[in-house]
Design an enzyme around this catalytic site. Sequence first.
Site, mmCIF file in Angstrom:
data_model
loop_
_atom_site.group_PDB
_atom_site.id
_atom_site.type_symbol
_atom_site.label_atom_id
_atom_site.label_comp_id
_atom_site.label_asym_id
_atom_site.label_seq_id
_atom_site.Cartn_x
_atom_site.Cartn_y
_atom_site.Cartn_z
ATOM 1 N N LYS A 271 8.917 14.340 6.105
ATOM 2 C CA LYS A 271 9.375 13.798 4.820
ATOM 3 C C LYS A 271 10.210 14.848 4.087
ATOM 4 C CE LYS A 271 5.423 10.788 3.713
ATOM 5 N NZ LYS A 271 6.108 9.498 3.637
ATOM 6 N N ARG A 345 -0.353 2.515 9.481
ATOM 7 C CA ARG A 345 -0.566 1.266 10.226
ATOM 8 C C ARG A 345 -1.172 1.546 11.598
ATOM 9 N NH1 ARG A 345 5.648 -0.215 9.555
ATOM 10 N NH2 ARG A 345 5.110 0.816 7.607
HETATM 11 N N1 BES Z 1 2.055 7.385 3.046
HETATM 12 C C1 BES Z 1 3.307 6.781 3.173
HETATM 13 C C2 BES Z 1 3.583 5.727 2.114
HETATM 14 C C3 BES Z 1 3.726 6.193 0.698
HETATM 15 C C4 BES Z 1 4.966 6.387 0.136
HETATM 16 C C5 BES Z 1 2.616 6.353 -0.103
HETATM 17 C C6 BES Z 1 5.102 6.764 -1.176
HETATM 18 C C7 BES Z 1 2.739 6.729 -1.417
HETATM 19 C C8 BES Z 1 3.984 6.929 -1.962
HETATM 20 C C9 BES Z 1 3.452 6.108 4.545
HETATM 21 O O1 BES Z 1 2.731 6.674 5.567
HETATM 22 C C10 BES Z 1 4.896 6.205 4.922
HETATM 23 O O2 BES Z 1 5.365 7.274 5.093
HETATM 24 N N2 BES Z 1 5.558 5.063 5.001
HETATM 25 C C11 BES Z 1 6.916 5.034 5.294
HETATM 26 C C12 BES Z 1 7.137 3.910 6.269
HETATM 27 C C13 BES Z 1 8.473 3.935 6.915
HETATM 28 C C14 BES Z 1 8.614 5.125 7.832
HETATM 29 C C15 BES Z 1 8.608 2.635 7.663
HETATM 30 C C16 BES Z 1 7.687 4.781 4.003
HETATM 31 O O3 BES Z 1 7.198 4.026 3.171
HETATM 32 O O4 BES Z 1 8.730 5.373 3.823
HETATM 33 ZN ZN ZN Z 2 3.797 8.315 6.508
#
Ligand code: BES
Ligand code: ZN
Length: 493
Positions: A271, A345
């Site tokens: 990230k 997921r």
């Molecule tokens: N933990 C994150 C989601 C998240 C984002 C929680 C912002 C709290 C605040 C999750 O694991 C994630 O990274 N999701 C990705 C999915 C994408 C790669 C399809 C996302 O939401 O960007």
């Molecule tokens: Zn994630």
Amino acid sequence: MDIFVSSKKLSELKTNMLVIFFSKEEIKKIFKKGIKPLFKEIEKVIISKDFDGEFKKTMLVHTENKIKRLLLVGLGNEKKIDEEKIRKACYFVLSEVKDLKLETFSILLPTIKKIKKENICKAITEGVILSDYDFNKYKIEERKRVKDIKYVELIFPKVIGKGEKEIIKKTKIVCDNVNLLRDWVNEDSDKLNPLEISKMAKDIAKKYGLKINIFDEKMLKRMGMELIINVGRGSRYPPRVVIMEYKNGKSDNIVLIGKGITFDSGGLDLKPPKYIENMKMDKAGALTVLAIMKTVAEIDMKINLIGIMPLCENMIGPMAYKPGSILKSFSGKTVEVEDTDAEGRLILADILSYAERTFKPKLMVDIATLTGSVLITFGEYVAAMLSNNKKIVNAMFQSGQRTYERVWELPLYDEYLDEIKGDVADIKNLGYKKGLYAGTIIGGAFLRKFIDRTPWIHIDIAGTGWYEKRRYYIPKGATGFGLRLILDFLNTL
Ligand code: BES
Ligand code: ZN
Ligand code: ZN
């Protein structure tokens, strides 16, 4: 903070401060009709027009009797008063109490025609306890200066029934647990890593006599939970799965599952700095489940509830799992990892099929900080729900309205399920435009593939679980969203 009901008459009351709520109409009545308010000091304030009962307004008045101060608190237009207004108004009470550094104070319970007495008691208890939260564990200097509130005394204008007393007691237990949950989610991810959370769960299970089972990495490998093993591979802390069973009812099992990523770096699909910042909050779902298990035991809820927490840290490094990997899930279905950041997921998928097969529950609820996309859709105000069962969706919606932990359904049409068909495996973990389109729905669609026939609902709290700033009784950082919602929902079953 303790909260108790007192049957003292106002003439007998001795207190640092008595809080009195007013609607705009009540103030107008006193002003126009010359009705005598409870205290002569209030009459003066109203005649001076300094306080009109507007929502968000408060007025502190000093008196010369045993009640040292009066705090007049506005509730606004009578027609618009609801439980949420009361909770919010309590936040202004707490701010004043803290400014004045009072350790004890009293609240005169208002009578509001259209709200049941017990619901007023509930809302005030919630407003007071939930507003009295600050993640100040690590603010050593500040903690030396501030004094904790010891107790609040609720004064009833008329006789109080047993029902109201019970509600206050129960609500206090629930809200204390919401505050505890906030502390947990705010806690450092190295302190609350998978091992420490499983230890904490063990202590709770022991204290309340719940059955507990903890699977370590060896066991998870043996069981074929390849998705969980892989997500946890890059971390110095090995993954765990905690299963807690609370048996106190006659009907079939209900399973609660919470996403427990103790820190989500994104993995090799790392990230960017702005998005990684608060990722210790990615454990909120699992901790909500743990807090609910503790709460149902404390309030002696008549239910058979199984709480499951898959716990992993999603890290980057030489041991980390990789984009392009093909993994075999517990269900036997294969998964293509398109993105190591769509890890929630994956761990939930293993558990959903495990829970369905092992416990044959009548219902499964999962709660997860699953997608950033839910923030794009609803901001921080509403959680998304996706389900295979209309009845559950309706019940959850009603619980959301009652608790103000609001949820809104997104559709799970077949077309979305088609979008995640794999190129080289059964399913892929991004699908649709590489995760760009309908992110929250695709997250739900992925989970749906791992459930055979059990009624199920998924709640995405990525937006509601963490606040960028305080909003009344909900603090900045971990909000504790989900505990009151799911508890209300379980009560309707
Ligand atoms: N933990 C994150 C989601 C998240 C984002 C929680 C912002 C709290 C605040 C999750 O694991 C994630 O990274 N999701 C990705 C999915 C994408 C790669 C399809 C996302 O939401 O960007
Ligand atoms: Zn994630
Ligand atoms: Zn995550």
